[in-house]
Design a protein around this motif. Sequence first.
Motif, mmCIF file in Angstrom:
data_model
loop_
_atom_site.group_PDB
_atom_site.id
_atom_site.type_symbol
_atom_site.label_atom_id
_atom_site.label_comp_id
_atom_site.label_asym_id
_atom_site.label_seq_id
_atom_site.Cartn_x
_atom_site.Cartn_y
_atom_site.Cartn_z
ATOM 1 N N LEU A 1 -28.811 -41.403 41.796
ATOM 2 C CA LEU A 1 -28.484 -41.398 40.381
ATOM 3 C C LEU A 1 -29.242 -40.256 39.720
ATOM 4 C CD1 LEU A 1 -28.919 -45.234 39.756
ATOM 5 C CD2 LEU A 1 -26.813 -44.010 40.341
ATOM 6 N N TYR A 2 -28.691 -39.760 38.626
ATOM 7 C CA TYR A 2 -29.301 -38.625 37.950
ATOM 8 C C TYR A 2 -29.513 -38.946 36.476
ATOM 9 C CZ TYR A 2 -27.958 -36.173 42.166
ATOM 10 O OH TYR A 2 -27.832 -35.801 43.472
ATOM 11 N N LEU B 1 -13.563 -28.015 37.154
ATOM 12 C CA LEU B 1 -14.851 -28.185 37.823
ATOM 13 C C LEU B 1 -14.671 -28.951 39.138
ATOM 14 C CD1 LEU B 1 -17.835 -27.539 37.246
ATOM 15 C CD2 LEU B 1 -18.002 -29.764 36.157
ATOM 16 N N SER B 2 -15.171 -28.392 40.219
ATOM 17 C CA SER B 2 -15.046 -29.038 41.528
ATOM 18 C C SER B 2 -16.235 -29.956 41.785
ATOM 19 C CB SER B 2 -14.970 -27.986 42.632
ATOM 20 O OG SER B 2 -16.236 -27.381 42.807
ATOM 21 N N PRO B 3 -16.068 -30.961 42.644
ATOM 22 C CA PRO B 3 -17.206 -31.796 43.030
ATOM 23 C C PRO B 3 -18.351 -30.964 43.623
ATOM 24 C CG PRO B 3 -15.174 -32.824 43.741
ATOM 25 C CD PRO B 3 -14.815 -31.449 43.235
ATOM 26 N N VAL C 1 -20.395 -29.474 40.888
ATOM 27 C CA VAL C 1 -21.259 -30.460 40.236
ATOM 28 C C VAL C 1 -22.487 -30.740 41.102
ATOM 29 C CG1 VAL C 1 -21.433 -32.861 39.429
ATOM 30 C CG2 VAL C 1 -19.405 -31.486 38.884
ATOM 31 N N TYR C 2 -22.286 -30.913 42.402
ATOM 32 C CA TYR C 2 -23.426 -31.132 43.300
ATOM 33 C C TYR C 2 -24.380 -29.944 43.262
ATOM 34 C CZ TYR C 2 -21.731 -35.440 45.448
ATOM 35 O OH TYR C 2 -21.354 -36.735 45.677
ATOM 36 N N GLY C 3 -23.836 -28.744 43.229
ATOM 37 C CA GLY C 3 -24.675 -27.547 43.148
ATOM 38 C C GLY C 3 -25.456 -27.481 41.848
ATOM 39 N N ASP D 1 -24.086 -41.648 38.946
ATOM 40 C CA ASP D 1 -24.014 -41.011 40.262
ATOM 41 C C ASP D 1 -23.178 -39.735 40.149
ATOM 42 O OD1 ASP D 1 -21.292 -41.746 40.317
ATOM 43 O OD2 ASP D 1 -21.658 -43.476 41.575
ATOM 44 N N ALA D 2 -23.173 -38.933 41.192
ATOM 45 C CA ALA D 2 -22.495 -37.638 41.158
ATOM 46 C C ALA D 2 -21.000 -37.786 40.913
ATOM 47 C CB ALA D 2 -22.758 -36.868 42.445
ATOM 48 N N ASP D 3 -20.362 -38.795 41.513
ATOM 49 C CA ASP D 3 -18.921 -38.974 41.315
ATOM 50 C C ASP D 3 -18.591 -39.244 39.853
ATOM 51 O OD1 ASP D 3 -18.426 -38.543 43.995
ATOM 52 O OD2 ASP D 3 -18.344 -40.680 44.494
#
Length: 157
Positions: A78-79, A49-51, A54-56, A34-36
Motif C-alpha cells: 500500500l502507498y 497512463l500504463s500500469p 504507475v509502478y515506476g 494499492d498500485a492497481d
Amino acid sequence: METTWAPRLRDAGLRVTRPRLAVLDALAGHPHADADTLVTVARQAHPTLSPQAVYGVLKALVAVGLARRVEPAGAPALYEVRVGDNHHHLVCRSCGVVVDVDCVVGAAPCLSPSDTAGFAVDEAEVVFWGLCRECRVQTPEQTAQALQHDNRGGASA
C-alpha cells in the motif's frame, strides 16, 4: 501544470511530469491504496497512463521520500503520501481497512530495539492488527475468536 506537488517534486530532484502529478493526486485522495487502485484513479486524470508507468512513479516517489510503501503481511503493498512523521498503522483482519495511528512517543524512531546489532536505527514501523469497529459489529463471533487468539499470544506485529 504548476501544482502544489510541483515544488515538492523539484525539491526532491524529480522532474514534474503528468504521470507523477496524476499518481500524487491519486495518492493524496486515496491513502493506503494499492498500485492497481492507483492506476485506476490516476487514469481518470491521465487516461493513457500504463500500469508500468504507475509502478515506476511509485518507486521513484518512495525512493525520494515523497511517498511511503507499507507492506501489511498477506496483503499487497500500500502507498501513502504521509511521510516523515514515523506514524504507524492499524489493519483490520477482516475487511483490510488501514488506519493511521500516531507514534506513541512522537520522535523517530519511537521504539528502540533491545540490540541494534550495530545499526543506526532511524525509523520504526509498527502494524497493529485487529478488527475494526464495523467488522466487530457485523461478526461478534469472529471478534471473540480474535480476542482469544490475541490473548494466547498469537498476535503478530
